[in-house]
Design an enzyme around this catalytic site. Structure first.
Site, PDB file in Angstrom:
ATOM      1  N   LYS A  13      -3.926  62.934 -31.118  1.00 17.63           N
ATOM      2  CA  LYS A  13      -5.003  62.488 -30.217  1.00 17.63           C
ATOM      3  C   LYS A  13      -6.344  62.419 -30.959  1.00 17.63           C
ATOM      4  CE  LYS A  13      -4.484  66.035 -27.468  1.00 17.63           C
ATOM      5  NZ  LYS A  13      -3.467  66.791 -28.233  1.00 17.63           N
ATOM      6  N   ARG A  88      -6.633  68.992 -19.020  1.00 17.71           N
ATOM      7  CA  ARG A  88      -5.433  69.676 -19.476  1.00 17.71           C
ATOM      8  C   ARG A  88      -4.730  70.424 -18.349  1.00 17.71           C
ATOM      9  NH1 ARG A  88      -6.898  70.355 -25.282  1.00 17.71           N
ATOM     10  NH2 ARG A  88      -5.186  71.441 -26.258  1.00 17.71           N
ATOM     11  N   ARG A 127      -1.783  70.880 -41.165  1.00 11.77           N
ATOM     12  CA  ARG A 127      -3.113  70.305 -40.970  1.00 11.77           C
ATOM     13  C   ARG A 127      -4.184  71.100 -41.721  1.00 11.77           C
ATOM     14  NH1 ARG A 127      -5.185  69.280 -35.023  1.00 11.77           N
ATOM     15  NH2 ARG A 127      -4.541  71.442 -34.762  1.00 11.77           N
ATOM     16  N   ARG A 161      -6.894  75.765 -39.297  1.00  9.57           N
ATOM     17  CA  ARG A 161      -7.419  76.316 -38.044  1.00  9.57           C
ATOM     18  C   ARG A 161      -6.691  77.613 -37.700  1.00  9.57           C
ATOM     19  NH1 ARG A 161      -7.680  71.354 -33.749  1.00  9.57           N
ATOM     20  NH2 ARG A 161      -6.673  72.905 -32.442  1.00  9.57           N
ATOM     21  N   ARG A 172       1.012  77.460 -27.878  1.00  6.10           N
ATOM     22  CA  ARG A 172       0.281  76.266 -27.415  1.00  6.10           C
ATOM     23  C   ARG A 172       1.254  75.220 -26.854  1.00  6.10           C
ATOM     24  NH1 ARG A 172      -2.636  74.679 -32.675  1.00  6.10           N
ATOM     25  NH2 ARG A 172      -3.500  72.930 -31.529  1.00  6.10           N
TER      26      ARG A 172
HETATM   27  P1  AP5 Z   1      -4.436  65.615 -34.689  1.00  9.70           P
HETATM   28  O1  AP5 Z   1      -4.951  64.218 -34.614  1.00  9.70           O
HETATM   29  O2  AP5 Z   1      -5.380  66.715 -35.017  1.00  9.70           O
HETATM   30  O3  AP5 Z   1      -3.632  65.949 -33.368  1.00  9.70           O
HETATM   31  P2  AP5 Z   1      -4.187  66.423 -31.950  1.00  9.70           P
HETATM   32  O4  AP5 Z   1      -3.272  65.867 -30.929  1.00  9.70           O
HETATM   33  O5  AP5 Z   1      -5.637  66.122 -31.817  1.00  9.70           O
HETATM   34  O6  AP5 Z   1      -3.943  67.988 -32.110  1.00  9.70           O
HETATM   35  P3  AP5 Z   1      -4.844  69.231 -31.738  1.00  9.70           P
HETATM   36  O7  AP5 Z   1      -4.135  70.447 -32.257  1.00  9.70           O
HETATM   37  O8  AP5 Z   1      -6.274  69.069 -32.182  1.00  9.70           O
HETATM   38  O9  AP5 Z   1      -4.803  69.206 -30.228  1.00  9.70           O
HETATM   39  P4  AP5 Z   1      -4.911  70.335 -29.296  1.00  9.70           P
HETATM   40  O10 AP5 Z   1      -4.888  69.569 -28.070  1.00  9.70           O
HETATM   41  O11 AP5 Z   1      -3.983  71.473 -29.295  1.00  9.70           O
HETATM   42  O12 AP5 Z   1      -6.247  71.077 -29.817  1.00  9.70           O
HETATM   43  P5  AP5 Z   1      -7.707  71.099 -29.250  1.00  9.70           P
HETATM   44  O13 AP5 Z   1      -8.613  71.158 -30.387  1.00  9.70           O
HETATM   45  O14 AP5 Z   1      -7.898  70.045 -28.210  1.00  9.70           O
HETATM   46  O15 AP5 Z   1      -3.229  65.593 -35.769  1.00  9.70           O
HETATM   47  C1  AP5 Z   1      -2.546  66.786 -36.135  1.00  9.70           C
HETATM   48  C2  AP5 Z   1      -2.099  66.666 -37.618  1.00  9.70           C
HETATM   49  O16 AP5 Z   1      -1.148  65.606 -37.731  1.00  9.70           O
HETATM   50  C3  AP5 Z   1      -3.227  66.337 -38.607  1.00  9.70           C
HETATM   51  O17 AP5 Z   1      -2.992  66.998 -39.819  1.00  9.70           O
HETATM   52  C4  AP5 Z   1      -3.119  64.805 -38.800  1.00  9.70           C
HETATM   53  O18 AP5 Z   1      -3.569  64.412 -40.085  1.00  9.70           O
HETATM   54  C5  AP5 Z   1      -1.616  64.590 -38.625  1.00  9.70           C
HETATM   55  N1  AP5 Z   1      -1.314  63.301 -38.003  1.00  9.70           N
HETATM   56  C6  AP5 Z   1      -1.985  62.706 -36.990  1.00  9.70           C
HETATM   57  N2  AP5 Z   1      -1.399  61.540 -36.648  1.00  9.70           N
HETATM   58  C7  AP5 Z   1      -0.312  61.427 -37.467  1.00  9.70           C
HETATM   59  C8  AP5 Z   1       0.707  60.434 -37.603  1.00  9.70           C
HETATM   60  N3  AP5 Z   1       0.728  59.336 -36.798  1.00  9.70           N
HETATM   61  N4  AP5 Z   1       1.670  60.631 -38.533  1.00  9.70           N
HETATM   62  C9  AP5 Z   1       1.650  61.750 -39.339  1.00  9.70           C
HETATM   63  N5  AP5 Z   1       0.702  62.697 -39.270  1.00  9.70           N
HETATM   64  C10 AP5 Z   1      -0.271  62.556 -38.329  1.00  9.70           C
HETATM   65  O19 AP5 Z   1      -7.713  72.485 -28.457  1.00  9.70           O
HETATM   66  C11 AP5 Z   1      -7.680  73.728 -29.128  1.00  9.70           C
HETATM   67  C12 AP5 Z   1      -7.784  74.840 -28.107  1.00  9.70           C
HETATM   68  O20 AP5 Z   1      -9.026  74.742 -27.392  1.00  9.70           O
HETATM   69  C13 AP5 Z   1      -6.731  74.850 -27.010  1.00  9.70           C
HETATM   70  O21 AP5 Z   1      -5.546  75.517 -27.409  1.00  9.70           O
HETATM   71  C14 AP5 Z   1      -7.455  75.603 -25.882  1.00  9.70           C
HETATM   72  O22 AP5 Z   1      -7.478  76.994 -26.117  1.00  9.70           O
HETATM   73  C15 AP5 Z   1      -8.871  75.089 -26.017  1.00  9.70           C
HETATM   74  N6  AP5 Z   1      -9.100  73.876 -25.200  1.00  9.70           N
HETATM   75  C16 AP5 Z   1      -9.398  72.629 -25.663  1.00  9.70           C
HETATM   76  N7  AP5 Z   1      -9.519  71.768 -24.640  1.00  9.70           N
HETATM   77  C17 AP5 Z   1      -9.286  72.499 -23.511  1.00  9.70           C
HETATM   78  C18 AP5 Z   1      -9.233  72.159 -22.127  1.00  9.70           C
HETATM   79  N8  AP5 Z   1      -9.447  70.899 -21.695  1.00  9.70           N
HETATM   80  N9  AP5 Z   1      -8.954  73.150 -21.260  1.00  9.70           N
HETATM   81  C19 AP5 Z   1      -8.763  74.423 -21.650  1.00  9.70           C
HETATM   82  N10 AP5 Z   1      -8.775  74.806 -22.947  1.00  9.70           N
HETATM   83  C20 AP5 Z   1      -9.036  73.843 -23.867  1.00  9.70           C
END
Ligand code: AP5
Length: 214
Positions: A13, A88, A127, A161, A172
């Site tokens: 994403k 979420r 990552r 991270r 997660r």
């Molecule tokens: P990446 O693009 O970073 O994937 P992502 O879906 O953004 O993954 P995240 O881990 O950032 O999402 P998340 O939803 O758990 O974390 P967030 O920061 O929102 O890609 C991942 C890896 O794959 C990278 O190395 C990339 O290079 C690689 N990649 C990407 N595309 C690829 C492809 N097509 N092919 C191969 N490789 C690829 O949330 C973190 C924490 O914050 C949560 O756990 C929670 O505690 C809190 N939080 C955040 N938002 C909320 C909310 N709305 N409500 C409550 N808590 C929240």
């Protein structure tokens, strides 16, 4: 265009939100990034959020809804924005709908990133993020040109991270299944959901995503 990118942790994403933001000029509103910024600043909100995030749990709805309400009201969001990692939970989606309705706006499209858990674990554990400029890498799938050095800013601070440790990744994924997957039905019922094959190369995912928006 108000676009929601929905999908499990590691589904890509953030990667696609950054690409689309650069192409179309819609800001990327990532609640994860906002919370990490608050943690880095040592704010009260950041300290509270960290305890949830380190354990792979969701931060309380009221906190993230407040962040999005404030950020989405800023001038650069006037022509639309990309929601990455929000909503979420069903209450978050309902709050978003209420907030947008009050502004005579609405969510236009929701793109669901579909991918198997096995692949997600590989992506998250490999990552690396530049702690200086936020650029993202993967040790195997998209490594920097020089090992350990950010291509964009030259920083040597490519970090893993805290929540990309194996035990937290597992938690997660479970939290996603229990609390976020119900949004698939929510947005299907609202006739807003389209599904994207997130297993493809980033360039191909981007191409398909753009087709879905046109
Ligand atoms: P990446 O693009 O970073 O994937 P992502 O879906 O953004 O993954 P995240 O881990 O950032 O999402 P998340 O939803 O758990 O974390 P967030 O920061 O929102 O890609 C991942 C890896 O794959 C990278 O190395 C990339 O290079 C690689 N990649 C990407 N595309 C690829 C492809 N097509 N092919 C191969 N490789 C690829 O949330 C973190 C924490 O914050 C949560 O756990 C929670 O505690 C809190 N939080 C955040 N938002 C909320 C909310 N709305 N409500 C409550 N808590 C929240």
């Amino acid at each position: 265009m108000i676009l929601v990118l929905l999908g499990p942790p590691g589904s890509g994403k953030g990667t696609q939100a950054k690409r689309l933001s650069a192409l179309r000029g819609w800001p990327q509103l990532s609640t994860g990034d906002m919370l990490r910024t608050a943690i880095a600043a040592g704010s009260k909100l950041g300290l509270e959020a960290k305890s949830f995030m380190d354990q792979g749990n969701l931060v309380p709805d009221s906190v993230v809804v407040g962040l999005i309400a404030e950020r989405s009201s800023q001038a650069d969001c006037k022509n639309g924005f990309i929601l990455d990692g929000f909503p979420r939970t069903i209450p978050q989606a309902q709050s978003l709908d209420q907030m947008l309705t009050a502004q005579s706006r609405r969510v236009d499209k929701v793109l669901l990133f579909q991918i198997e858990n096995e692949e997600l674990v590989k992506r998250l554990s490999g990552r690396r993020v530049c702690s200086n400029c936020g650029s993202m890498y993967h040790v195997e799938f998209s490594p920097p040109k020089a090992s350990g050095v950010c291509d964009k800013c030259g920083s040597k601070a490519l970090i893993q991270r805290d929540d990309d440790q194996a035990a937290v990744i597992e938690k997660r994924l479970k939290v996603y299944q229990e609390q976020t997957e119900p949004l698939v039905k929510y947005y299907t019922d609202a006739k807003k959901l389209k599904t994207l094959d997130a297993t493809l190369q980033p360039e191909q995912v981007e191409e398909n995503l753009l087709k879905m928006l046109s």
